[in-house]
Design a protein around this motif. Structure first.
Motif, short mmCIF file in Angstrom:
data_model
loop_
_atom_site.label_atom_id
_atom_site.label_comp_id
_atom_site.label_asym_id
_atom_site.label_seq_id
_atom_site.Cartn_x
_atom_site.Cartn_y
_atom_site.Cartn_z
N TYR A 124 0.90 -1.16 0.00
CA TYR A 124 0.00 0.00 0.00
C TYR A 124 0.92 1.20 0.00
CZ TYR A 124 -3.53 -3.30 1.77
OH TYR A 124 -4.39 -4.35 1.94
N ILE A 172 4.05 1.16 2.27
CA ILE A 172 3.96 0.03 3.21
C ILE A 172 3.89 -1.29 2.47
CG2 ILE A 172 2.60 -1.01 5.08
CD1 ILE A 172 1.29 1.79 5.43
N ALA A 189 2.74 -4.69 2.93
CA ALA A 189 1.88 -5.41 3.88
C ALA A 189 2.09 -6.92 3.79
CB ALA A 189 0.41 -5.06 3.63
N ALA A 207 -1.71 -12.22 14.19
CA ALA A 207 -2.16 -11.11 15.02
C ALA A 207 -2.67 -9.95 14.17
CB ALA A 207 -1.01 -10.64 15.91
N ASN A 208 -3.13 -8.90 14.84
CA ASN A 208 -3.57 -7.67 14.16
C ASN A 208 -2.49 -7.14 13.24
OD1 ASN A 208 -6.18 -7.00 14.99
ND2 ASN A 208 -5.42 -6.42 17.01
N GLY A 209 -2.88 -6.79 12.02
CA GLY A 209 -1.93 -6.15 11.12
C GLY A 209 -0.91 -7.08 10.51
N ALA A 210 -1.09 -8.40 10.67
CA ALA A 210 -0.12 -9.35 10.14
C ALA A 210 -0.15 -9.40 8.61
CB ALA A 210 -0.39 -10.74 10.72
N GLY A 211 -1.28 -9.07 8.04
CA GLY A 211 -1.39 -9.10 6.59
C GLY A 211 -2.39 -10.11 6.07
N LYS A 212 -3.18 -10.68 6.95
CA LYS A 212 -4.13 -11.74 6.56
C LYS A 212 -5.18 -11.22 5.58
CE LYS A 212 -5.61 -12.21 10.81
NZ LYS A 212 -4.89 -11.10 11.48
N THR A 213 -5.79 -10.08 5.95
CA THR A 213 -6.83 -9.52 5.09
C THR A 213 -6.26 -9.19 3.72
OG1 THR A 213 -8.07 -8.64 6.95
CG2 THR A 213 -8.39 -7.55 4.83
N THR A 214 -5.05 -8.67 3.71
CA THR A 214 -4.42 -8.31 2.44
C THR A 214 -4.26 -9.54 1.55
OG1 THR A 214 -3.28 -6.56 3.64
CG2 THR A 214 -2.46 -7.09 1.45
N GLU A 230 -13.81 -8.92 5.42
CA GLU A 230 -13.76 -8.52 6.82
C GLU A 230 -14.85 -7.47 7.03
OE1 GLU A 230 -9.91 -7.90 9.48
OE2 GLU A 230 -10.19 -6.29 8.05
N GLU A 281 -12.30 -13.28 8.90
CA GLU A 281 -12.75 -13.07 10.28
C GLU A 281 -14.28 -13.09 10.42
OE1 GLU A 281 -10.73 -10.87 13.08
OE2 GLU A 281 -8.96 -10.50 11.84
N GLN A 308 -8.59 -14.65 13.86
CA GLN A 308 -7.72 -14.34 15.01
C GLN A 308 -7.98 -15.33 16.14
OE1 GLN A 308 -6.52 -10.76 16.43
NE2 GLN A 308 -7.25 -9.47 14.77
N1 LIG Z 1 -5.74 0.33 2.65
C1 LIG Z 1 -4.57 0.32 3.32
N2 LIG Z 1 -3.69 1.35 3.17
C2 LIG Z 1 -2.52 1.35 3.82
N3 LIG Z 1 -2.11 0.38 4.65
C3 LIG Z 1 -2.93 -0.66 4.85
C4 LIG Z 1 -4.20 -0.74 4.19
N4 LIG Z 1 -4.81 -1.88 4.58
C5 LIG Z 1 -3.94 -2.48 5.43
N5 LIG Z 1 -2.83 -1.76 5.59
C6 LIG Z 1 -1.67 -2.13 6.41
O1 LIG Z 1 -1.19 -3.38 5.97
C7 LIG Z 1 -0.85 -4.20 7.04
C8 LIG Z 1 -1.61 -5.50 6.98
O2 LIG Z 1 -2.98 -5.23 7.16
P1 LIG Z 1 -4.11 -6.36 7.09
O3 LIG Z 1 -5.40 -5.68 7.19
O4 LIG Z 1 -3.87 -7.21 5.92
O5 LIG Z 1 -3.82 -7.19 8.41
P2 LIG Z 1 -4.70 -8.27 9.13
O6 LIG Z 1 -3.81 -9.39 9.45
O7 LIG Z 1 -5.91 -8.58 8.37
O8 LIG Z 1 -5.11 -7.53 10.48
P3 LIG Z 1 -6.45 -7.64 11.35
O9 LIG Z 1 -6.31 -8.86 12.15
O10 LIG Z 1 -6.40 -6.41 12.18
O11 LIG Z 1 -7.58 -7.67 10.43
C9 LIG Z 1 -1.12 -3.40 8.29
O12 LIG Z 1 0.10 -2.83 8.72
C10 LIG Z 1 -2.06 -2.34 7.85
O13 LIG Z 1 -1.88 -1.16 8.61
#
Ligand SMILES: Nc1ncnc2c1ncn2[C@@H]1O[C@H](COP(=O)(O)OP(=O)(O)OP(=O)(O)O)[C@@H](O)[C@H]1O
Ligand SMILES: [Mg+2]
Lengths: 292, 240
Positions: free
Chosen positions: B11, B14, B16, B35-42, B82, B159, B191
């Motif tokens: 992104y 960043i 991710a 964990a939070n922010g690990a990158g799963k959603t991405t 999500e 999630e 999670q």
């Molecule tokens: N649209 C975006 N723009 C910029 N950075 C992003 C964006 N979406 C996610 N990120 C960053 O990318 C990283 C991975 O985010 P992601 O949402 O994939 O994590 P996650 O594992 O799904 O977290 P969660 O458990 O909180 O859902 C994080 O550091 C987040 O801040």
């Protein structure tokens, strides 16, 4: 006298409603003010006039105005909106402003800057209901507007394309996940919007029996005020705001003089922005998503 | 069925996801935990076709084009995003009809919808309600039901238990197992690791955009790396 003005105001309001719907269809789905709509309205009028001057009937003129304006709207979308989709919202707005100036310029060059007059009366006849006199043309304007609004409502609320439009308006990513081709839906929104503006152009042209390249600036832009008064997040707000603003304007001219007309219309818009930014119909913040 | 190699998603500045690889076989439930922010959603969004990426994602032997969600849905990949992705300004019925948007076989599609409404009776009852007015659990049911209507082969769930009461979470997890039994393949992003590992066949643990460990889910529950970074330390793992 008062009721007569009311009828005149509603006729003008009907045209405002169509153009405001045109503006808010694009605004609602893309969050972008397509300024070229004012000129699509003007072009629609000219396309319609071309058909009428060839001695063809009014329904054909309407279809030509709508189809022609929709086609130009498609060009505006492909060149003036699509490439700037990821850019900040002012960027496509500026490019549509550029388009609107170019379209006006094209019209001046093709048809001249003097008003084009309809020599033959398209529809004649008046109906007298007590003291009120309604012309056949006024009835046509009102009737066609009601018909188009009903068609649009059916399309948006009841069909698969309409659902897809609403889905893209609410959440583009979710719409894509459901298989909606968001790019194509965007194009459709622009073209529908253009068709409405084009129809409004034909109607106003027939109503005045004349058209100029500047009608977009005079009347088309006012529909932005109508959209704001109705609520930019709710397209159906135009159904209330259009007739209301039409009546307010006609009453202002009748009882206050035409020199203060635009002052009242745009002043009303600013007042709404100050006091009720969600528009007359818009609810609280929670229905930000409720656009189409 | 699905093969992901060297997946990198950024992104802006960043990064991710930093080179993730994973495989999903037909009929599996594969868990993606972290964990939070690990990158799963991405990762899930990249697979669904919502994001541009580098690396390779192939589905049933065919390499997918990035950022092409519409096409991926036609291939048979469907993501329940999500936060559920409910269209809150539409009725429950219109949401479900949107699930049928890509179906060409309209007659069969309407039959599927009827069958689905029998299975999810709560959705049938609330058919004419605005989707935003339903409870979180009902919305999750709606989101899953809507995704099923496109007849996916691979269902990605991001999630699904987020914000749900424990009882609702159980119901969702039970449903995921039922769906697998019916032949669906599932990638479950979660999670709630312990509960997820119990129903998954295999799992990948993600941290700061990388897979740090993977394997059969039953073994992962006892993996010290997993329990330490994730399940609340060894003490909890020793006394489940
Ligand atoms: N649209 C975006 N723009 C910029 N950075 C992003 C964006 N979406 C996610 N990120 C960053 O990318 C990283 C991975 O985010 P992601 O949402 O994939 O994590 P996650 O594992 O799904 O977290 P969660 O458990 O909180 O859902 C994080 O550091 C987040 O801040
Ligand atoms: Mg996430």
């Amino acid at each position: 006298m008062l009721i007569q003005q009311l009828v005149n105001g509603l006729t003008l309001g009907a045209v405002y409603t169509l153009i405001a719907l045109s503006f808010s269809l694009v605004m609602g789905i893309l969050g972008v003010l397509n300024l070229a709509i004012a000129e699509l309205f003007m072009l629609g009028g000219y396309f319609g006039f071309a058909v009428l001057m060839a001695q063809l009937p009014l329904p054909l003129a309407l279809i030509a105005g709508m189809a022609g304006a929709a086609l130009v709207a498609a060009i505006v979308e492909r060149i003036g909106y699509q490439p700037f989709r990821a850019a900040p919202v002012v960027t496509p707005m500026l490019s549509t402003l550029g388009f609107s100036i170019i379209l006006q310029n094209v019209a001046t060059n093709v048809w001249g800057s003097d008003p084009l007059q309809l020599t033959d009366e398209v529809l004649s006849g008046r109906f007298n209901i007590g003291p009120v006199s309604v012309s056949a043309i006024q009835l046509t304007v009102l009737g066609v507007t009601v018909l188009l609004v009903a068609l649009l409502a059916f399309l948006v609320q009841r069909t698969s394309i309409g659902r897809a439009l609403r889905a893209v308006a609410e959440n583009r990513d979710v719409a894509r996940l459901l298989g909606v081709p968001a790019g194509r839906i965007t194009l459709i929104a622009f073209m529908l919007s253009g068709a409405l503006a084009g129809a409004a152009g034909v109607l106003i042209g027939v109503h005045y029996a004349a058209i100029t390249p500047y009608i977009g600036v005079e009347i088309g832009l006012k529909a932005i005020a109508v959209m704001v008064v109705g609520g930019t997040t709710r397209i159906w707000g135009a159904l209330i705001a259009g007739p209301l603003m039409g009546v307010v304007e006609v009453m202002t001219v009748a009882y206050g003089g035409s020199q203060i007309r635009d002052f009242v219309v745009y002043g009303f818009m600013i007042l709404i922005l100050l006091l009720r930014p969600q528009g007359l119909l818009g609810g609280g913040r929670s229905d930000q998503g409720q656009r189409v | 069925m699905l093969r992901v190699r060297d997946l990198v998603v950024r992104y802006g500045a960043i990064q991710a996801v930093r080179g993730i690889g994973l495989d999903i076989a037909q009929g599996e439930i594969v868990a993606l935990i972290g964990a939070n922010g690990a990158g799963k959603t991405t990762v899930a969004r990249a697979i669904a076709g919502l994001l541009p990426y580098r690396g390779e994602i192939a589905f049933e032997g065919e390499v997918l084009k990035p950022n092409n969600a519409e096409r991926n849905l036609h291939h048979g990949i469907s993501l329940v995003p999500e936060g559920r992705g409910i269209l809150g300004t539409m009725t429950v019925q219109d949401n479900l009809l949107m699930g049928l948007y890509v179906r060409r076989d309209k007659a069969q599609a309407m039959k599927d919808l009827a069958a689905l409404l029998e299975r999810f009776s709560i959705l049938a009852e609330r058919r004419h309600l605005l989707a935003s007015l339903m409870s979180g659990g009902e919305q999750q049911m709606l989101a899953i039901a809507r995704a099923l209507l496109s007849k996916p082969k691979l269902l990605l769930l991001d999630e699904p238990s987020l914000g749900l009461a424990p009882k609702m979470t159980d119901a969702v997890f039970t449903m995921i197992q039922d769906l697998r039994r019916e032949g669906l393949t599932v990638l479950l992003v979660e999670q709630k690791a312990r509960q997820t590992l119990k129903i998954a066949d295999r799992a990948y643990l993600v941290e700061t955009g990388r897979v740090i460990t993977s394997g059969p889910a039953k073994e992962m529950i006892d993996d010290p790396v997993v329990s330490e970074t994730f399940l609340g330390g060894r003490a909890t793992a020793a006394h489940p």
